[in-house]
Design an enzyme around this catalytic site. Structure first.
Site, PDB file in Angstrom:
ATOM      1  N   GLY A  39      -8.200 -16.901   5.062  1.00 18.16           N
ATOM      2  CA  GLY A  39      -7.284 -15.957   4.972  1.00 18.16           C
ATOM      3  C   GLY A  39      -7.698 -15.017   3.610  1.00 18.16           C
ATOM      4  O   GLY A  39      -7.158 -13.915   3.562  1.00 18.16           O
ATOM      5  N   THR A  41      -8.446 -13.184   0.000  1.00 15.71           N
ATOM      6  CA  THR A  41      -7.528 -12.524  -1.032  1.00 15.71           C
ATOM      7  C   THR A  41      -5.862 -12.390  -0.464  1.00 15.71           C
ATOM      8  O   THR A  41      -5.032 -12.748  -0.941  1.00 15.71           O
ATOM      9  CB  THR A  41      -7.963 -11.507  -1.745  1.00 15.71           C
ATOM     10  OG1 THR A  41      -9.222 -11.735  -2.375  1.00 15.71           O
ATOM     11  CG2 THR A  41      -7.178 -10.850  -3.187  1.00 15.71           C
ATOM     12  N   LYS A  51       4.346  -9.936  -0.758  1.00 20.10           N
ATOM     13  CA  LYS A  51       5.319  -9.608   0.067  1.00 20.10           C
ATOM     14  C   LYS A  51       6.517 -10.429   0.112  1.00 20.10           C
ATOM     15  O   LYS A  51       7.900 -10.269   0.385  1.00 20.10           O
ATOM     16  CB  LYS A  51       4.871  -9.436   1.622  1.00 20.10           C
ATOM     17  CG  LYS A  51       4.675  -8.045   1.954  1.00 20.10           C
ATOM     18  CD  LYS A  51       3.214  -7.390   1.155  1.00 20.10           C
ATOM     19  CE  LYS A  51       3.328  -6.625   0.133  1.00 20.10           C
ATOM     20  NZ  LYS A  51       2.138  -6.473  -0.447  1.00 20.10           N
ATOM     21  N   GLY A 176      -1.859   0.287 -15.378  1.00 23.58           N
ATOM     22  CA  GLY A 176      -2.432   1.035 -14.027  1.00 23.58           C
ATOM     23  C   GLY A 176      -1.101   1.118 -13.146  1.00 23.58           C
ATOM     24  O   GLY A 176      -0.506   0.125 -12.700  1.00 23.58           O
ATOM     25  N   ALA A 177      -0.897   2.561 -12.977  1.00 19.19           N
ATOM     26  CA  ALA A 177       0.259   2.592 -11.907  1.00 19.19           C
ATOM     27  C   ALA A 177      -0.104   2.825 -10.357  1.00 19.19           C
ATOM     28  O   ALA A 177       0.139   4.009  -9.903  1.00 19.19           O
ATOM     29  CB  ALA A 177       1.189   3.885 -12.439  1.00 19.19           C
ATOM     30  N   ILE A 180      -0.985  -2.208  -7.009  1.00 20.48           N
ATOM     31  CA  ILE A 180      -0.751  -3.528  -7.390  1.00 20.48           C
ATOM     32  C   ILE A 180       0.287  -3.487  -8.690  1.00 20.48           C
ATOM     33  O   ILE A 180       1.329  -4.188  -8.730  1.00 20.48           O
ATOM     34  CB  ILE A 180      -1.993  -4.186  -7.864  1.00 20.48           C
ATOM     35  CG1 ILE A 180      -2.914  -4.551  -6.597  1.00 20.48           C
ATOM     36  CG2 ILE A 180      -1.674  -5.690  -8.701  1.00 20.48           C
ATOM     37  CD1 ILE A 180      -4.248  -5.090  -6.946  1.00 20.48           C
ATOM     38  N   GLU A 199      -0.330   4.323 -17.693  1.00 16.67           N
ATOM     39  CA  GLU A 199      -1.216   5.065 -16.575  1.00 16.67           C
ATOM     40  C   GLU A 199      -2.028   6.059 -17.193  1.00 16.67           C
ATOM     41  O   GLU A 199      -1.320   6.870 -18.145  1.00 16.67           O
ATOM     42  CB  GLU A 199      -0.209   5.728 -15.478  1.00 16.67           C
ATOM     43  CG  GLU A 199      -0.879   6.412 -14.484  1.00 16.67           C
ATOM     44  CD  GLU A 199      -2.295   5.934 -14.052  1.00 16.67           C
ATOM     45  OE1 GLU A 199      -2.161   4.949 -13.357  1.00 16.67           O
ATOM     46  OE2 GLU A 199      -3.166   6.542 -13.908  1.00 16.67           O
ATOM     47  N   HIS A 441      19.284   6.076  18.715  1.00 16.66           N
ATOM     48  CA  HIS A 441      20.250   6.432  17.792  1.00 16.66           C
ATOM     49  C   HIS A 441      21.257   5.295  17.713  1.00 16.66           C
ATOM     50  O   HIS A 441      21.683   4.848  18.641  1.00 16.66           O
ATOM     51  CB  HIS A 441      21.149   7.671  17.998  1.00 16.66           C
ATOM     52  CG  HIS A 441      22.156   7.855  16.901  1.00 16.66           C
ATOM     53  ND1 HIS A 441      21.932   8.305  15.670  1.00 16.66           N
ATOM     54  CD2 HIS A 441      23.566   7.866  16.914  1.00 16.66           C
ATOM     55  CE1 HIS A 441      23.158   8.517  15.009  1.00 16.66           C
ATOM     56  NE2 HIS A 441      24.296   8.076  15.728  1.00 16.66           N
TER      57      HIS A 441
HETATM   58  P1  NAI Z   1      -5.379   1.400  -7.936  1.00 13.78           P
HETATM   59  O1  NAI Z   1      -6.846   2.091  -7.877  1.00 13.78           O
HETATM   60  O2  NAI Z   1      -4.608   1.664  -6.828  1.00 13.78           O
HETATM   61  O3  NAI Z   1      -4.860   1.887  -9.402  1.00 13.78           O
HETATM   62  C1  NAI Z   1      -5.305   1.848 -10.611  1.00 13.78           C
HETATM   63  C2  NAI Z   1      -4.584   2.867 -11.636  1.00 13.78           C
HETATM   64  O4  NAI Z   1      -5.036   2.231 -12.894  1.00 13.78           O
HETATM   65  C3  NAI Z   1      -4.796   3.994 -11.436  1.00 13.78           C
HETATM   66  O5  NAI Z   1      -3.815   4.841 -11.357  1.00 13.78           O
HETATM   67  C4  NAI Z   1      -5.931   4.505 -12.626  1.00 13.78           C
HETATM   68  O6  NAI Z   1      -5.738   5.825 -13.017  1.00 13.78           O
HETATM   69  C5  NAI Z   1      -5.206   3.753 -13.647  1.00 13.78           C
HETATM   70  N1  NAI Z   1      -6.324   3.229 -14.859  1.00 13.78           N
HETATM   71  C6  NAI Z   1      -7.485   3.026 -14.905  1.00 13.78           C
HETATM   72  N2  NAI Z   1      -8.058   2.600 -16.023  1.00 13.78           N
HETATM   73  C7  NAI Z   1      -6.930   2.706 -16.796  1.00 13.78           C
HETATM   74  C8  NAI Z   1      -6.721   2.509 -18.339  1.00 13.78           C
HETATM   75  N3  NAI Z   1      -7.579   2.163 -19.362  1.00 13.78           N
HETATM   76  N4  NAI Z   1      -5.411   2.649 -18.859  1.00 13.78           N
HETATM   77  C9  NAI Z   1      -4.335   3.092 -18.127  1.00 13.78           C
HETATM   78  N5  NAI Z   1      -4.407   3.264 -16.824  1.00 13.78           N
HETATM   79  C10 NAI Z   1      -5.592   3.053 -16.257  1.00 13.78           C
HETATM   80  O7  NAI Z   1      -5.928  -0.114  -8.227  1.00 13.78           O
HETATM   81  P2  NAI Z   1      -5.107  -1.451  -8.076  1.00 13.78           P
HETATM   82  O8  NAI Z   1      -3.472  -0.947  -8.105  1.00 13.78           O
HETATM   83  O9  NAI Z   1      -5.329  -2.278  -9.151  1.00 13.78           O
HETATM   84  O10 NAI Z   1      -5.311  -1.747  -6.488  1.00 13.78           O
HETATM   85  C11 NAI Z   1      -6.535  -2.307  -6.129  1.00 13.78           C
HETATM   86  C12 NAI Z   1      -6.707  -2.083  -4.780  1.00 13.78           C
HETATM   87  O11 NAI Z   1      -6.142  -2.854  -4.172  1.00 13.78           O
HETATM   88  C13 NAI Z   1      -6.573  -0.635  -4.386  1.00 13.78           C
HETATM   89  O12 NAI Z   1      -7.510  -0.071  -3.402  1.00 13.78           O
HETATM   90  C14 NAI Z   1      -5.348  -0.788  -3.418  1.00 13.78           C
HETATM   91  O13 NAI Z   1      -5.292   0.060  -2.359  1.00 13.78           O
HETATM   92  C15 NAI Z   1      -5.374  -2.346  -2.967  1.00 13.78           C
HETATM   93  N6  NAI Z   1      -3.972  -2.727  -2.708  1.00 13.78           N
HETATM   94  C16 NAI Z   1      -3.211  -2.235  -1.622  1.00 13.78           C
HETATM   95  C17 NAI Z   1      -2.129  -2.695  -1.435  1.00 13.78           C
HETATM   96  C18 NAI Z   1      -1.165  -2.377  -0.355  1.00 13.78           C
HETATM   97  O14 NAI Z   1      -1.899  -1.503   0.640  1.00 13.78           O
HETATM   98  N7  NAI Z   1      -0.048  -2.355  -0.293  1.00 13.78           N
HETATM   99  C19 NAI Z   1      -1.556  -3.654  -2.271  1.00 13.78           C
HETATM  100  C20 NAI Z   1      -2.391  -4.218  -3.283  1.00 13.78           C
HETATM  101  C21 NAI Z   1      -3.597  -3.863  -3.587  1.00 13.78           C
END
Ligand code: NAI
Length: 462
Positions: A39, A41, A51, A176-177, A180, A199, A441
C-alpha cells in the site's frame, strides 16, 4: 531465479494498481516491496490514516459545535487518543490486507525486500536476482528536507510522525500551508491544539484558484488555525520536549521565534529513488531527482518504465494509479493513456476543497476569453441542513463555446462532487450540458448545476 514479464518496484497506489492491471492483461507479474505491508505511503502513512483522523476529529467538531443546535444535548465526547490511534491502525490494516488478498487473487508475487536494478532486465533483492522483460519504478516520494530543520519524528515530525504522536500537542507549529500542513493542522486544531501555520507565500495552498484559496483561509481561521504568511522558516531548535521555530518575515526581514510542543515540517515531497542504482545504470533524472520518462512512461533505458511520484506531475495517489494502469497497457502492447488535464485535486479538510482543470489565474495568464459561473452553498437547502452553507462552486468556461475549462469547489463533500465535472470534462461537455441534466433534490450536487446555470442564463436560488 524466477523470470517475469514485469517486475514492479514499490507497492503504493501506482505500483499495486499497475500490478493488478498487468496480471489482468495476462502478464506474469511480481512486486518488490520492502515495507512489512503493501500500500506504500498512501495506505500506511499518508492518505488513508490521515483520513481516519480527519473523520474522527470532524465528528468531535460536529458534536462540540452543531449537536446542541440540532437538539442533540448532552456532554460532548472527550478524546481517547489511544483508541483513536487504534481505530486508525485498524483502518490501515483492513486496507493493506485487502491488497494482499488482491495480489493472491491475481497471482501476483510479492518479493519482500528493497530492490536495486543491477542491469536492464534484472532486479536484485538481497542476494537474489530476478529477471524481467520489463521493470516499472513506482517507488514514490519522501518528505523534502529543509535546511536548518532536523527531523526526529518525535518533536520535529513529517506527516509520518504527525500521524502517531504520543499525545495531542498543546502547541503545534506547521511549516508550510500546503495540503499536508492544512489537513494535519485541522486534525490537531479540532482535537484541541493551538495550531500556527507558517507559510512562505502570501496565499495558502499554492497553485489553487486564488479566490478559493482566500475563502479557504478565512474558513480555517474561523476554525482557530493561525497563519503567519510571507515568512520563511530558517531553523528549528528542539529539546526532548519542546521546540523553537525561527522565521524571517519577508516584508521587513525581521526575525521572530515561536515556541512549540511539536513542529510539523510540510514543505513538499521529493522522489524516492535513492538506492535503486539508477545513476550507475544511466537512467536519466531531472535536476529535481525525478525519473525522466516519455509519453508512454518509458525511461531512456529500454524495458525500464517509471510512474507516480517518482516522475514529473502532481504527487497524487490517483495520478499514480492512472499511470499504473496505463503503463500496464503499454507493456501489454495496448494504447495506455492518461488525460493529465482532468486530474482532480482534493484537500480533505472541512469544508473540503476540490478542483479540476484550470484556475482563473491560469486562464488569465494564457489570455483566454472565459466566463465564470458561481453558486454559494448558502443557497443550497441540503447544505444548510448540514450546517455546511460555507463555500461555493465555481465553474470556468470558454466564453464562446461554453466548454468547461476548470472547476473549483469549497464546500461539503467537494471531493465527491468534483467527479461530475471531471466526467463532463472528459466528454468535452459545456456548462449547459450540466445545467440541462436533472439533479436530484435535495443534494449538495445541485450547487454544481446552479453554478453551471450561472454560466448561462443564471442560477435559480440566488
Ligand atoms: P506542498 O508543496 O503542497 O506545500 C508546501 C508549502 O510549504 C508551500 O506552500 C510552500 O510555499 C511552503 N514552504 C516551503 N518552504 C518554506 C519555508 N522555509 N518556510 C515556510 N513555508 C515554506 O507540500 P506538502 O503539503 O508537504 O505536500 C506534499 C505533496 O503531497 C504535495 O504534492 C501534495 O499534493 C501531496 N499530498 C496530497 C494530499 C491530497 O491530495 N489530499 C494529501 C497530502 C499530500
Amino acid at each position: 531465479m524466477s523470470n517475469y514479464d514485469v517486475i514492479i518496484i514499490g507497492a503504493g497506489p501506482g505500483g499495486y494498481v499497475s500490478a493488478i492491471r498487468c496480471a489482468q492483461l495476462g502478464l506474469k507479474t511480481a512486486v518488490v516491496e520492502g515495507r512489512d505491508t503493501l500500500g506504500g505511503t498512501c495506505l500506511n502513512v499518508g492518505c488513508i490514516p490521515s483520513k481516519a483522523l480527519l473523520h474522527a476529529s470532524h465528528m468531535l467538531h460536529e458534536a462540540e459545535h452543531n449537536f446542541a443546535a440540532m437538539g442533540l444535548k448532552g456532554k460532548s465526547p472527550s478524546v481517547d487518543w489511544k483508541q483513536m490511534q487504534s481505530y486508525k491502525d485498524d483502518v490501515i490494516g483492513q486496507n493493506t490486507k485487502g491488497i494482499e488478498f488482491l495480489f493472491k487473487k491475481n497471482k501476483i508475487d510479492w518479493i519482500k525486500g528493497w530492490a536495486t536494478i543491477p542491469a536492464a532486465g534484472k532486479v536484485q533483492v538481497g542476494d537474489d536476482v530476478y529477471e524481467a522483460k520489463n521493470i516499472v519504478i513506482a517507488t514514490g516520494s519522501e518528505p523534502a528536507s529543509l535546511s536548518g530543520v532536523e527531523v526526529d519524528e518525535k518533536i520535529v515530525v513529517t506527516s509520518t510522525g504527525a500521524l502517531e504522536l504520543g499525545k495531542v500537542p498543546k502547541k503545534l507549529v506547521v511549516i508550510g500551508a500546503g495540503v499536508i500542513g492544512l489537513e494535519m493542522g485541522s486534525v490537531y486544531a479540532r482535537l484541541g491544539a493551538e495550531v500556527t501555520v507558517i507559510e512562505y507565500l502570501k496565499n495558502i495552498t499554492p497553485g489553487m484558484d486564488v479566490e478559493v484559496s482566500k475563502a479557504f483561509a478565512r474558513s480555517l481561521k474561523k476554525q482557530g488555525l493561525k497563519f503567519i504568511m510571507g515568512a520563511a522558516v530558517q531553523s528549528v531548535s528542539a529539546t526532548k520536549t519542546k521546540a523553537k521555530v525561527r522565521y524571517k518575515l519577508l516584508k521587513n526581514d525581521s526575525i521572530a521565534e515561536l515556541d512549540a510542543d511539536i513542529v510539523l515540517l510540510a514543505t513538499g515531497r521529493k522522489p524516492f529513488t535513492a538506492g535503486l542504482g539508477l545513476e550507475a545504470l544511466g537512467v536519466a533524472l531531472s535536476d529535481r531527482g525525478q525519473v525522466k520518462t516519455d509519453a508512454h512512461w518509458a525511461t531512456n533505458i529500454a524495458g525500464i518504465y517509471a510512474i507516480g511520484d517518482a516522475i514529473d506531475g502532481p504527487m497524487l495517489a490517483h495520478k499514480a494509479e492512472d499511470e499504473g494502469m496505463a503503463v500496464a497497457e503499454v507493456m501489454a502492447g495496448k494504447a495506455g493513456h492518461v488525460n493529465y488535464s482532468v486530474i482532480p485535486a482534493v484537500v480533505y479538510t472541512n469544508p473540503e476543497v476540490a478542483s479540476v482543470g484550470q484556475t482563473e489565474e491560469q486562464l488569465k495568464e494564457a489570455g483566454r476569453a472565459y466566463k465564470v459561473g458561481k453558486f454559494p452553498f448558502m443557497g443550497n437547502g441540503r447544505a444548510k441542513a448540514m450546517f455546511a452553507g460555507e463555500g461555493f462552486v465555481k465553474i470556468l468556461v470558454d466564453q464562446s463555446t461554453d466548454r468547461i475549462l476548470g472547476a473549483h469547489i469549497l464546500g461539503p463533500n467537494a471531493g465527491e462532487m468534483i467527479h461530475e465535472i471531471c466526467v463532463a470534462m472528459e466528454f468535452g461537455a459545456s456548462a449547459q450540458d450540466i445545467a440541462m441534466t436533472c439533479h436530484a433534490h435535495p443534494t449538495c450536487s445541485e450547487a454544481v448545476r446552479e453554478a453551471a446555470l450561472a454560466c448561462g442564463d443564471g442560477a435559480i436560488h440566488v
